[in-house]
Design an enzyme around this catalytic site. Structure first.
Site, PDB file in Angstrom:
ATOM      1  N   VAL A   1       7.581 -27.941 -17.434  1.00 27.65           N
ATOM      2  CA  VAL A   1       6.215 -28.456 -17.398  1.00 27.65           C
ATOM      3  C   VAL A   1       5.244 -27.291 -17.524  1.00 27.65           C
ATOM      4  O   VAL A   1       5.358 -26.289 -16.812  1.00 27.65           O
ATOM      5  CB  VAL A   1       5.946 -29.215 -16.077  1.00 27.65           C
ATOM      6  CG1 VAL A   1       4.455 -29.395 -15.833  1.00 27.65           C
ATOM      7  CG2 VAL A   1       6.653 -30.559 -16.093  1.00 27.65           C
ATOM      8  N   LYS A   2       4.298 -27.423 -18.447  1.00 27.19           N
ATOM      9  CA  LYS A   2       3.207 -26.459 -18.544  1.00 27.19           C
ATOM     10  C   LYS A   2       1.979 -27.053 -17.872  1.00 27.19           C
ATOM     11  O   LYS A   2       1.580 -28.173 -18.155  1.00 27.19           O
ATOM     12  CB  LYS A   2       2.882 -26.138 -20.005  1.00 27.19           C
ATOM     13  CG  LYS A   2       1.682 -25.184 -20.150  1.00 27.19           C
ATOM     14  CD  LYS A   2       1.202 -25.072 -21.583  1.00 27.19           C
ATOM     15  CE  LYS A   2      -0.028 -24.180 -21.664  1.00 27.19           C
ATOM     16  NZ  LYS A   2      -0.632 -24.165 -23.015  1.00 27.19           N
TER      17      LYS A   2
END
Length: 350
Positions: free
Chosen positions: A236-237
């Site tokens: 996840v960014k």
């Protein structure tokens, strides 16, 4: 003082000695050389997707550590080519984007279909490719923010990508459609043997209230992360939190007083740890974005972001504009400074 402490300046003690008492480090699933074996090998990810994840973890200066440093350059669409590349016009040429990632020792380069396809046969076997397959196209007038598909999973596979990436604007009027599109694409990508990275951004004008921008609140970004891992994002960014209490300030959705009384504090490491906790306690890696280029202090700002991410239990940084909107060697130096944080054993988990 260590080189990292020097770059942190007056914040060195505040960030390097903090002990997190919300989610104890012993409760987290932390990055490490065996991360794929320890975490993803127990999941339902297809074997070729596990191999792709391992390939991403094994490349570059951080190879074999479980941490990642990714160069993302999709701003030619997201922010316009002029706004993105005019400060350093060499990056109008896609090859220089890949060269920066290579010379900067990154685990991977993430970019658009056009950029990666143009140089795939020369570079896809030299550095892991991540195809960013949806974008916010801003030439339409009047401007309408939306993430629309620009590429297929077959195109990603055929050019040799190890992973695909996408953005969802959680909270936006179009988010339901984006969730459905990206979930289907991620399923197809993993079936084709690729890993998945999701830019879990919040986006709604109502998330700004009384002069405070809650797009970067720990509680709203944490929930965006939780939705992202629900559709099987491997990584996840997320933007690093700058405040908290988005739910309560805007007075919508559902939360719990314990989030603000027990599970977070005002310390940036604790706020970021809440993001990690929402990534299944670290079973999906959290990489924070490097943010916009603000000038001469970019390197020190990037180091600060990396220290917070690492000490919170995150997996790394994905930094673009700070690196490519300056001469290439300066960009390489900035990327290396970020990576040095993750290679420094004295920067420990809080």
């Amino acid at each position: 003082m260590s080189d990292v402490a020097t770059k942190l300046g007056k914040d060195a003690e505040y960030l390097l000695t903090h002990e997190c008492k919300t989610f104890r480090k012993e409760t987290l699933i932390l990055p490490g050389p065996d991360f794929v074996d320890r975490v993803f090998a127990h999941s339902d990810r297809p074997i070729p997707a596990l191999r792709s994840l391992q390939q991403l973890f094994d490349h570059g200066r951080l190879g074999g550590t479980g941490y990642v440093s990714i160069l993302p350059v999709d701003q030619g669409i997201e922010h316009s080519a002029a706004a993105s590349f005019a400060p350093n016009p060499i990056y109008f040429d896609p090859e220089n984007i890949v060269k920066l990632a290579l010379e900067g020792g990154c685990n991977a380069v993430a970019s658009t279909l056009g950029v990666l396809a143009m140089v795939a046969r020369k570079y896809a076997h030299k550095i892991p490719f991540v195809l960013k397959f949806n974008h916010n196209e801003l030439l339409t007038y009047p401007t309408f923010e939306d993430q629309i598909l620009f590429a297929s999973m077959k195109q990603a596979r055929d050019m040799g990508c190890v992973a695909v990436g996408a953005t969802i604007y959680f909270g936006h009027a179009t988010s339901n459609r984006q969730i459905i599109e990206v979930a289907r694409a991620f399923e197809m990508a993993q079936d084709m043997g690729m890993a998945t990275i999701l830019w879990c951004y919040t986006r709604n004008n109502a998330f700004k209230k009384d002069g405070v921008d809650y797009h970067v609140s720990a509680d709203l970004t944490g929930q965006a992360n939780h939705l992202g891992v629900t559709i099987k994002a491997d990584i996840v960014k997320q933007k690093q939190p700058e405040n908290n209490g988005g739910y309560t300030a805007i007075n919508f959705g559902k939360t719990h007083p314990a989030v603000y009384q027990c599970l977070t504090t005002n310390h940036p490491i604790d706020l970021t740890r809440y993001q990690v906790a929402n990534c299944y306690m670290g079973r999906a890696g959290l990489i924070n974005s490097g943010g916009a280029s603000s000038g001469a202090d970019d390197l020190n700002e990037a180091v600060r972001t990396a220290v917070i991410n690492k000490r919170a239990g995150g997996m790394g940084l994905i930094s673009g504009r700070k690196a490519f909107q300056r001469p290439m060697q300066e960009g390489v130096d900035l990327l290396n400074a970020i990576q040095d944080v993750y290679l420094d054993d004295t920067v420990t988990i809080a």
